[in-house]
Scaffold this motif. Structure first.
Motif, PDB file in Angstrom:
ATOM      1  N   PHE A 198       0.831  -1.192   0.000  1.00  0.00           N
ATOM      2  CA  PHE A 198       0.000   0.000   0.000  1.00  0.00           C
ATOM      3  C   PHE A 198       0.874   1.253   0.000  1.00  0.00           C
ATOM      4  O   PHE A 198       2.014   1.237   0.472  1.00  0.00           O
ATOM      5  N   SER A 199       0.319   2.340  -0.545  1.00  0.00           N
ATOM      6  CA  SER A 199       0.893   3.663  -0.337  1.00  0.00           C
ATOM      7  C   SER A 199      -0.081   4.444   0.532  1.00  0.00           C
ATOM      8  O   SER A 199      -1.297   4.228   0.467  1.00  0.00           O
ATOM      9  N   PHE A 200       0.455   5.351   1.361  1.00  0.00           N
ATOM     10  CA  PHE A 200      -0.375   6.034   2.357  1.00  0.00           C
ATOM     11  C   PHE A 200      -0.313   7.547   2.166  1.00  0.00           C
ATOM     12  O   PHE A 200       0.733   8.105   1.810  1.00  0.00           O
ATOM     13  N   SER A 201      -1.452   8.197   2.418  1.00  0.00           N
ATOM     14  CA  SER A 201      -1.535   9.655   2.366  1.00  0.00           C
ATOM     15  C   SER A 201      -2.407  10.131   3.514  1.00  0.00           C
ATOM     16  O   SER A 201      -3.429   9.511   3.830  1.00  0.00           O
ATOM     17  N   LEU A 202      -1.995  11.239   4.145  1.00  0.00           N
ATOM     18  CA  LEU A 202      -2.793  11.838   5.213  1.00  0.00           C
ATOM     19  C   LEU A 202      -3.818  12.778   4.592  1.00  0.00           C
ATOM     20  O   LEU A 202      -3.490  13.601   3.735  1.00  0.00           O
ATOM     21  N   LEU A 203      -5.063  12.655   5.017  1.00  0.00           N
ATOM     22  CA  LEU A 203      -6.152  13.476   4.493  1.00  0.00           C
ATOM     23  C   LEU A 203      -6.444  14.577   5.495  1.00  0.00           C
ATOM     24  O   LEU A 203      -6.772  14.302   6.654  1.00  0.00           O
ATOM     25  N   ILE A 204      -6.314  15.844   5.061  1.00  0.00           N
ATOM     26  CA  ILE A 204      -6.610  16.963   5.955  1.00  0.00           C
ATOM     27  C   ILE A 204      -7.565  17.923   5.248  1.00  0.00           C
ATOM     28  O   ILE A 204      -7.582  17.996   4.014  1.00  0.00           O
ATOM     29  N   PRO A 205      -8.366  18.676   5.996  1.00  0.00           N
ATOM     30  CA  PRO A 205      -9.304  19.621   5.369  1.00  0.00           C
ATOM     31  C   PRO A 205      -8.554  20.708   4.606  1.00  0.00           C
ATOM     32  O   PRO A 205      -7.476  21.152   4.998  1.00  0.00           O
ATOM     33  N   ASN A 206      -9.132  21.130   3.523  1.00  0.00           N
ATOM     34  CA  ASN A 206      -8.549  22.201   2.732  1.00  0.00           C
ATOM     35  C   ASN A 206      -8.827  23.537   3.425  1.00  0.00           C
ATOM     36  O   ASN A 206      -9.980  23.867   3.695  1.00  0.00           O
ATOM     37  N   PRO A 207      -7.772  24.319   3.735  1.00  0.00           N
ATOM     38  CA  PRO A 207      -8.013  25.593   4.447  1.00  0.00           C
ATOM     39  C   PRO A 207      -8.821  26.597   3.633  1.00  0.00           C
ATOM     40  O   PRO A 207      -9.390  27.535   4.179  1.00  0.00           O
ATOM     41  N   LEU A 208      -8.881  26.402   2.308  1.00  0.00           N
ATOM     42  CA  LEU A 208      -9.639  27.313   1.450  1.00  0.00           C
ATOM     43  C   LEU A 208     -11.109  26.919   1.338  1.00  0.00           C
ATOM     44  O   LEU A 208     -11.902  27.624   0.717  1.00  0.00           O
ATOM     45  N   SER A 209     -11.466  25.794   1.939  1.00  0.00           N
ATOM     46  CA  SER A 209     -12.836  25.297   1.830  1.00  0.00           C
ATOM     47  C   SER A 209     -13.779  26.096   2.724  1.00  0.00           C
ATOM     48  O   SER A 209     -13.452  26.422   3.866  1.00  0.00           O
ATOM     49  N   GLU A 251     -11.944  20.037  -2.215  1.00  0.00           N
ATOM     50  CA  GLU A 251     -11.499  18.688  -1.906  1.00  0.00           C
ATOM     51  C   GLU A 251     -10.437  18.721  -0.809  1.00  0.00           C
ATOM     52  O   GLU A 251      -9.600  19.634  -0.766  1.00  0.00           O
ATOM     53  N   PRO A 252     -10.456  17.727   0.102  1.00  0.00           N
ATOM     54  CA  PRO A 252      -9.396  17.667   1.125  1.00  0.00           C
ATOM     55  C   PRO A 252      -8.020  17.514   0.476  1.00  0.00           C
ATOM     56  O   PRO A 252      -7.892  17.062  -0.663  1.00  0.00           O
ATOM     57  N   ILE A 253      -7.011  17.896   1.214  1.00  0.00           N
ATOM     58  CA  ILE A 253      -5.632  17.821   0.719  1.00  0.00           C
ATOM     59  C   ILE A 253      -5.021  16.491   1.135  1.00  0.00           C
ATOM     60  O   ILE A 253      -5.164  16.048   2.276  1.00  0.00           O
ATOM     61  N   LYS A 254      -4.341  15.863   0.191  1.00  0.00           N
ATOM     62  CA  LYS A 254      -3.636  14.610   0.470  1.00  0.00           C
ATOM     63  C   LYS A 254      -2.153  14.906   0.636  1.00  0.00           C
ATOM     64  O   LYS A 254      -1.531  15.508  -0.238  1.00  0.00           O
ATOM     65  N   ILE A 255      -1.599  14.480   1.754  1.00  0.00           N
ATOM     66  CA  ILE A 255      -0.165  14.640   1.991  1.00  0.00           C
ATOM     67  C   ILE A 255       0.467  13.247   2.016  1.00  0.00           C
ATOM     68  O   ILE A 255       0.122  12.421   2.864  1.00  0.00           O
ATOM     69  N   PRO A 256       1.371  12.946   1.109  1.00  0.00           N
ATOM     70  CA  PRO A 256       1.984  11.614   1.076  1.00  0.00           C
ATOM     71  C   PRO A 256       2.732  11.307   2.370  1.00  0.00           C
ATOM     72  O   PRO A 256       3.315  12.196   2.995  1.00  0.00           O
ATOM     73  N   LEU A 257       2.697  10.046   2.763  1.00  0.00           N
ATOM     74  CA  LEU A 257       3.424   9.574   3.947  1.00  0.00           C
ATOM     75  C   LEU A 257       4.448   8.513   3.517  1.00  0.00           C
ATOM     76  O   LEU A 257       4.214   7.314   3.674  1.00  0.00           O
ATOM     77  N   PRO A 258       5.573   8.924   2.975  1.00  0.00           N
ATOM     78  CA  PRO A 258       6.554   7.937   2.539  1.00  0.00           C
ATOM     79  C   PRO A 258       7.272   7.249   3.694  1.00  0.00           C
ATOM     80  O   PRO A 258       7.773   6.138   3.543  1.00  0.00           O
ATOM     81  N   THR A 259       7.326   7.899   4.873  1.00  0.00           N
ATOM     82  CA  THR A 259       8.082   7.324   5.992  1.00  0.00           C
ATOM     83  C   THR A 259       7.169   6.984   7.157  1.00  0.00           C
ATOM     84  O   THR A 259       6.898   5.822   7.440  1.00  0.00           O
ATOM     85  N   SER A 260       6.691   7.996   7.851  1.00  0.00           N
ATOM     86  CA  SER A 260       5.804   7.796   9.006  1.00  0.00           C
ATOM     87  C   SER A 260       5.144   9.131   9.334  1.00  0.00           C
ATOM     88  O   SER A 260       5.538  10.196   8.836  1.00  0.00           O
ATOM     89  N   LEU A 261       4.144   9.108  10.210  1.00  0.00           N
ATOM     90  CA  LEU A 261       3.499  10.347  10.651  1.00  0.00           C
ATOM     91  C   LEU A 261       4.481  11.244  11.391  1.00  0.00           C
ATOM     92  O   LEU A 261       4.468  12.465  11.245  1.00  0.00           O
TER      93      LEU A 261
END
Length: 535
Positions: free
Chosen positions: A77-88, A95-105
């Motif tokens: 699997f590949s993982f991404s953190l989902l956070i609310p878009n500040p412009l929303s 759409e929420p922003i996806k931040i890739p998690l290549p290592t860890s939180l």
């Protein structure tokens, strides 16, 4: 009587070494909700885990949450953190922003590196988002290589026809055809379904040194020692017009414009040459659209990236990045100490296969194929932008950061991400895995080495060949890699165990080229025969 050993003398310790070690900071515990990237539904209840849980640990946990996965062969699997878009806003939701998690939180979000901070800025966030101990982290899980390619174990056919050593072999994007070029000045197209010859392409006056399939599988381009580039109709095996004339020395590499960027009726083709130039040809006019000059020695490799950039590697020890629209020079990368002979992009597989995926979906026309190719490309770079790796006769490889054509000055770092050392002789070939997570490099030191795709960190050395390794090819599921060697064998390596999976003897002389698409492998070499390997 046994000899008594005197007790050791007591030594009075002093100095700073007596001070107790500083306790390492313990990673906080966070609450995580894993969600599927397919339907957005939770994969199970929210779980508590240390913030420094690495990607492999999260992968194992997700496989257990999904249930039914075999522990000895989990789904990657590949993982991404989902956070609310500040412009929303309530009136204009975004759409929420996806931040890739290549290592860890911990490493990517709570204590982000400068590279992660730059990525967050590119996502529209001025700084890293702040979280409290009561927040629930929503992590989107995207399965990778959910299908599995069957291992290659036997030679299905040995095809003769070429009267000189076979110098290059490339399988078509769909995996139904293969093309080979040889020293007898001909190229041949082979049908991989029937394992029979389909067409002989006669026209070059010297060795056929390189081949390239159009991403929509309509044309095949060939480059020769005669300095000519020829285009062939795949269905008829006939030449499409006259040869493309312009280079003064032999052709070293060919690259078609990616399907999602090109005009469906008149794509462009890039060719590099020993004469130190790269020419961009238009299929509409069959003339040079523009030439890329600047290298002072042979251009060994040309790649056409998915972001509208052209990459060239040369014996003048430099790598150059060009804007494909106008031919304008974007960047010069000159850290290698000797000839740069091989180059790969993390998007090579998805660009090469265009609209052809593992499900074998058929499109009704070229426009639909172009849209499907764009969808596949965007899905591929969603978690990791296109990046490049180069290999050289200086025994090293360099992993470079993503390049952008219209990036503001100074925003794209010029310095390499990592310098990969370990080969004892020249690097002969390098290739990204189809999912971009791994890099395989082949060397004249008889070894194959595996590196992490995002960091360039060394993973394993695969040894078993007793001669120089010339060429590599990945399986479509990124779980295996095959190597072709001077020792007359091909070897399939298992990327889970980093051990030899299958030894494939059969060629009677050096194996110069190999390619792997779907469940078929095609190889050729000095013994003048084409071999098709399968399960």
């Amino acid at each position: 009587m046994a000899t008594l050993v005197p007790p050791p003398k007591r030594v009075k310790l002093s100095g700073p070494s007596l001070k107790p070690a500083e306790p390492t900071a313990k990673a906080p515990t966070v609450v995580v909700q894993f969600r599927s990237s397919v339907d957005g539904l939770p994969l199970g209840p929210a779980v508590s885990l240390p913030a420094d849980t690495a990607r492999d640990g999260m992968e194992m946990l997700v496989n257990r949450l999904k249930g039914g996965a075999e522990e000895d062969d989990p789904t990657p699997f590949s993982f991404s953190l989902l956070i609310p878009n500040p412009l929303s806003t309530s009136t204009t939701p975004s759409e929420p922003i996806k931040i890739p998690l290549p290592t860890s939180l911990q490493a990517d979000i709570l204590s982000p590196s400068p590279a992660i901070l730059a990525l967050l800025k590119a996502q529209g966030l001025g700084s890293a988002p702040s979280f409290t101990s009561e927040d629930v982290f929503t992590i989107v899980c995207e399965p990778q290589a959910v299908w599995k390619v069957r291992g290659i174990g036997r030679c299905g056919s040995t095809l003769s026809g070429h009267s000189s050593p076979i110098l290059c072999s490339v399988i078509s994007p769909s995996g139904n055809l293969a093309a080979t070029g040889a020293g007898d000045a001909t190229a041949r197209i082979w049908d991989l379904q029937t394992e029979l010859p389909r067409a002989t392409l006669v026209g070059h006056k010297g060795w056929v040194l390189c081949l390239a399939w159009d991403p929509l599988e309509r044309w095949l381009a060939t480059g020769g020692h005669d300095g000519l580039v020829r285009i062939w109709d795949v269905k008829t095996g006939k030449p499409v017009g006259d040869a493309l004339v312009g280079h003064s020395k032999w052709i070293t590499s060919l690259a078609w414009e990616p399907a999602h960027l090109a005009s469906t009726t008149a794509p462009r083709l890039a060719s590099s040459s020993k004469d130190g130039t790269v020419r961009i040809w238009s299929m509409a006019t069959r003339r040079t659209a523009f030439a890329l000059g600047g290298h002072t020695a042979c251009v060994n490799v040309v790649k056409w990236g998915g972001e509208g950039l052209i990459y060239t590697a040369s014996s003048d020890r430099s790598v150059r990045v060009w804007d494909a629209a106008e031919g304008k020079l974007v960047r010069i990368l000159s850290d290698h100490a000797h000839w740069v002979t091989t180059m790969a992009l993390s998007t090579d597989h998805v660009l090469r296969t265009g609209p052809f995926d593992h499900e074998g979906r058929k499109t009704k026309d070229d426009e639909e194929a172009k849209k499907l190719a764009l969808t596949r490309y965007q899905a591929h770079i969603a978690n990791s932008p296109e990046c490049m790796i180069t290999g050289s006769d200086d025994h090293t490889l360099f992993l470079w950061p993503p390049q952008f054509a219209n990036a503001p000055l100074g925003t794209t770092p010029k310095k390499y991400v990592s310098r990969l050392t370990g080969h004892q002789k020249a690097v002969s070939h390098v290739a990204f895995s189809p999912d971009g997570r791994w890099i395989a490099s082949a060397g004249l030191d008889n070894s194959v080495k595996i590196w992490e795709g995002k960091t360039g960190r060394f993973a394993a050395s695969l040894r078993g060949h007793v001669g120089a390794v010339y060429r590599l090819a990945w399986s479509s599921d990124s779980r295996m890699v095959i190597s072709a060697s001077k020792d007359t064998t091909l070897k399939v390596w298992d990327l889970k165990t980093y051990k030899l999976k299958t030894d494939l003897p059969g060629h009677t002389d050096e194996v110069y080229c190999v390619d792997w698409v779907a469940d078929k492998v095609v190889s050729g070499g000095r013994d003048k025969t084409v071999k098709i390997w399968k399960h």
